[in-house]
Design a protein around this motif. Sequence first.
Motif, PDB file in Angstrom:
ATOM      1  N   TRP A 123      -7.804  -3.081  -1.477  1.00  0.00           N
ATOM      2  CA  TRP A 123      -6.914  -3.450  -2.488  1.00  0.00           C
ATOM      3  C   TRP A 123      -7.425  -3.429  -3.942  1.00  0.00           C
ATOM      4  CZ3 TRP A 123      -2.141  -3.482  -3.813  1.00  0.00           C
ATOM      5  CH2 TRP A 123      -1.583  -4.145  -4.867  1.00  0.00           C
ATOM      6  N   LEU A 124      -8.552  -4.143  -3.897  1.00  0.00           N
ATOM      7  CA  LEU A 124      -9.402  -4.143  -5.197  1.00  0.00           C
ATOM      8  C   LEU A 124      -9.537  -2.597  -5.816  1.00  0.00           C
ATOM      9  CD1 LEU A 124     -11.462  -7.087  -4.667  1.00  0.00           C
ATOM     10  CD2 LEU A 124      -9.403  -7.073  -6.015  1.00  0.00           C
ATOM     11  N   ARG A 125      -9.948  -1.795  -4.880  1.00  0.00           N
ATOM     12  CA  ARG A 125     -10.508  -0.338  -5.154  1.00  0.00           C
ATOM     13  C   ARG A 125      -9.199   0.348  -5.681  1.00  0.00           C
ATOM     14  NH1 ARG A 125     -11.681   4.257  -6.285  1.00  0.00           N
ATOM     15  NH2 ARG A 125     -13.242   5.501  -5.187  1.00  0.00           N
ATOM     16  N   SER A 126      -8.055   0.019  -5.127  1.00  0.00           N
ATOM     17  CA  SER A 126      -6.956   0.748  -5.625  1.00  0.00           C
ATOM     18  C   SER A 126      -6.476   0.139  -7.032  1.00  0.00           C
ATOM     19  CB  SER A 126      -5.799   0.584  -4.540  1.00  0.00           C
ATOM     20  OG  SER A 126      -5.075  -0.786  -4.720  1.00  0.00           O
ATOM     21  N   GLY A 127      -7.119  -0.784  -7.632  1.00  0.00           N
ATOM     22  CA  GLY A 127      -6.676  -1.277  -8.742  1.00  0.00           C
ATOM     23  C   GLY A 127      -5.416  -2.178  -8.684  1.00  0.00           C
ATOM     24  N   GLU A 128      -5.365  -2.794  -7.506  1.00  0.00           N
ATOM     25  CA  GLU A 128      -4.223  -3.572  -7.153  1.00  0.00           C
ATOM     26  C   GLU A 128      -2.737  -2.941  -7.506  1.00  0.00           C
ATOM     27  OE1 GLU A 128      -4.892  -7.534  -8.401  1.00  0.00           O
ATOM     28  OE2 GLU A 128      -6.893  -7.511  -7.756  1.00  0.00           O
ATOM     29  N   GLU A 129      -2.779  -1.384  -7.164  1.00  0.00           N
ATOM     30  CA  GLU A 129      -1.678  -0.686  -7.282  1.00  0.00           C
ATOM     31  C   GLU A 129      -1.442  -0.040  -6.089  1.00  0.00           C
ATOM     32  OE1 GLU A 129      -1.065   1.859 -10.384  1.00  0.00           O
ATOM     33  OE2 GLU A 129      -2.036   0.799 -11.849  1.00  0.00           O
ATOM     34  N   ALA A 130       0.022   0.072  -5.707  1.00  0.00           N
ATOM     35  CA  ALA A 130       0.292   0.301  -4.302  1.00  0.00           C
ATOM     36  C   ALA A 130       1.495   1.385  -4.387  1.00  0.00           C
ATOM     37  CB  ALA A 130       0.615  -0.886  -3.459  1.00  0.00           C
ATOM     38  N   TYR A 131       1.779   2.269  -3.317  1.00  0.00           N
ATOM     39  CA  TYR A 131       2.997   2.966  -3.058  1.00  0.00           C
ATOM     40  C   TYR A 131       4.100   2.120  -2.613  1.00  0.00           C
ATOM     41  CZ  TYR A 131      -0.535   6.636  -4.265  1.00  0.00           C
ATOM     42  OH  TYR A 131      -1.490   7.330  -4.802  1.00  0.00           O
ATOM     43  N   ASN A 132       5.227   2.780  -2.387  1.00  0.00           N
ATOM     44  CA  ASN A 132       6.284   1.964  -1.721  1.00  0.00           C
ATOM     45  C   ASN A 132       6.686   3.115  -0.459  1.00  0.00           C
ATOM     46  OD1 ASN A 132       7.668   4.032  -2.961  1.00  0.00           O
ATOM     47  ND2 ASN A 132       9.266   2.712  -3.792  1.00  0.00           N
ATOM     48  N   CYS A 133       5.650   4.460  -0.795  1.00  0.00           N
ATOM     49  CA  CYS A 133       6.240   5.223   0.375  1.00  0.00           C
ATOM     50  C   CYS A 133       4.874   6.225   0.348  1.00  0.00           C
ATOM     51  CB  CYS A 133       7.688   6.019   0.300  1.00  0.00           C
ATOM     52  SG  CYS A 133       7.982   7.170   1.583  1.00  0.00           S
ATOM     53  N   TYR A 134       4.448   6.858   1.209  1.00  0.00           N
ATOM     54  CA  TYR A 134       3.566   7.751   1.184  1.00  0.00           C
ATOM     55  C   TYR A 134       4.183   9.037   1.371  1.00  0.00           C
ATOM     56  CZ  TYR A 134      -0.895  10.331   2.825  1.00  0.00           C
ATOM     57  OH  TYR A 134      -1.895  11.116   3.011  1.00  0.00           O
ATOM     58  N   THR A 135       4.132   9.893   0.548  1.00  0.00           N
ATOM     59  CA  THR A 135       4.787  11.109   0.083  1.00  0.00           C
ATOM     60  C   THR A 135       3.916  12.364   0.021  1.00  0.00           C
ATOM     61  OG1 THR A 135       4.754  10.796  -2.298  1.00  0.00           O
ATOM     62  CG2 THR A 135       6.560  10.104  -1.231  1.00  0.00           C
ATOM     63  N   GLU A 136       4.248  13.549   0.038  1.00  0.00           N
ATOM     64  CA  GLU A 136       3.647  14.458  -0.282  1.00  0.00           C
ATOM     65  C   GLU A 136       2.920  14.601  -1.453  1.00  0.00           C
ATOM     66  OE1 GLU A 136       5.108  18.536  -0.186  1.00  0.00           O
ATOM     67  OE2 GLU A 136       6.662  17.938   1.557  1.00  0.00           O
ATOM     68  N   LYS A 137       3.351  13.950  -2.602  1.00  0.00           N
ATOM     69  CA  LYS A 137       2.571  13.767  -3.734  1.00  0.00           C
ATOM     70  C   LYS A 137       1.523  12.803  -3.601  1.00  0.00           C
ATOM     71  CE  LYS A 137       3.239  13.130  -8.911  1.00  0.00           C
ATOM     72  NZ  LYS A 137       4.403  12.949 -10.005  1.00  0.00           N
ATOM     73  N   ALA A 138       1.626  11.625  -2.917  1.00  0.00           N
ATOM     74  CA  ALA A 138       0.575  10.295  -2.640  1.00  0.00           C
ATOM     75  C   ALA A 138      -0.314  11.174  -1.975  1.00  0.00           C
ATOM     76  CB  ALA A 138       1.304   9.404  -2.017  1.00  0.00           C
ATOM     77  N   ALA A 139      -0.168  12.204  -0.768  1.00  0.00           N
ATOM     78  CA  ALA A 139      -1.006  12.748  -0.041  1.00  0.00           C
ATOM     79  C   ALA A 139      -1.709  13.914  -0.623  1.00  0.00           C
ATOM     80  CB  ALA A 139      -0.373  13.065   1.313  1.00  0.00           C
ATOM     81  N   LYS A 140      -1.153  14.253  -1.841  1.00  0.00           N
ATOM     82  CA  LYS A 140      -2.077  15.337  -2.390  1.00  0.00           C
ATOM     83  C   LYS A 140      -3.578  15.299  -2.454  1.00  0.00           C
ATOM     84  CE  LYS A 140      -1.945  18.345  -6.656  1.00  0.00           C
ATOM     85  NZ  LYS A 140      -2.016  19.447  -5.994  1.00  0.00           N
ATOM     86  N   GLY A 141      -4.494  16.263  -1.680  1.00  0.00           N
ATOM     87  CA  GLY A 141      -5.629  15.959  -1.502  1.00  0.00           C
ATOM     88  C   GLY A 141      -6.224  15.405  -0.312  1.00  0.00           C
ATOM     89  N   TYR A 142      -5.204  15.089   0.718  1.00  0.00           N
ATOM     90  CA  TYR A 142      -5.417  14.583   1.979  1.00  0.00           C
ATOM     91  C   TYR A 142      -6.542  15.642   2.545  1.00  0.00           C
ATOM     92  CZ  TYR A 142      -4.863  13.394   6.881  1.00  0.00           C
ATOM     93  OH  TYR A 142      -5.407  12.876   8.043  1.00  0.00           O
ATOM     94  N   VAL A 143      -7.395  15.074   3.142  1.00  0.00           N
ATOM     95  CA  VAL A 143      -8.543  15.787   3.967  1.00  0.00           C
ATOM     96  C   VAL A 143      -8.169  15.557   5.574  1.00  0.00           C
ATOM     97  CG1 VAL A 143     -10.766  16.629   4.420  1.00  0.00           C
ATOM     98  CG2 VAL A 143      -9.949  15.997   2.071  1.00  0.00           C
ATOM     99  N   LYS A 144      -8.168  16.766   6.096  1.00  0.00           N
ATOM    100  CA  LYS A 144      -7.821  16.345   7.672  1.00  0.00           C
ATOM    101  C   LYS A 144      -9.172  15.982   8.152  1.00  0.00           C
ATOM    102  CE  LYS A 144      -4.020  19.539   8.415  1.00  0.00           C
ATOM    103  NZ  LYS A 144      -3.412  20.831   9.019  1.00  0.00           N
TER     104      LYS A 144
END
Length: 173
Positions: A123-144
């Motif tokens: 939570w701290l590493r995220s800058g205490e910011e969060a998503y309300n939904c994991y979307t394609e945009k949020a997943a951009k850069g996801y590594v399998k």
Amino acid sequence: MGVPAAATLIFTYGTLKQGFSNHALLQEMMASGDAAFVGAARTLQRLPLVCGPYRVPFLLNLPGRGHRVSGELYAVSPAALARMDELEGIGRGHYERLPIEIETASVEVEAYYAHRSYAEAMWLRSGEEAYNCYTEKAAKGYVKRKDRPQHLTFLDQIRLFLSDSAQPEPLLH
């Protein structure tokens, strides 16, 4: 297709959702009758949904922070649940499967949360910011998983990610 016997309801919010990399596992389990899609769902409480190393999504068991998270609800058989627990690294301290309250469900539902041993740091590493939904945009850069360094365990990858706390992980809107 009906709900599997002795089913557990699982709230998915990340890569197990339709259109994401691990959904193939649920599709396979639905084809064998070990899982059934119940519907879209949203958490009753505000919870942080953040991205960790390799843009892997983590739901943090820190009620009151973050947003009400949108996802999908599945009914899964005991055999399917064991396969999901393996994928989520339950026995290796990656995630924990715990109860979650869903806004339209009056029955027990569970979700995979980031393990408590690192949730607050995530939570701290995220800058205490969060998503309300994991979307394609949020997943951009996801590594399998198969494309990540194989000489490190996932917990090692999480520790490295958390130790690089100088810059919070950017929230992609």
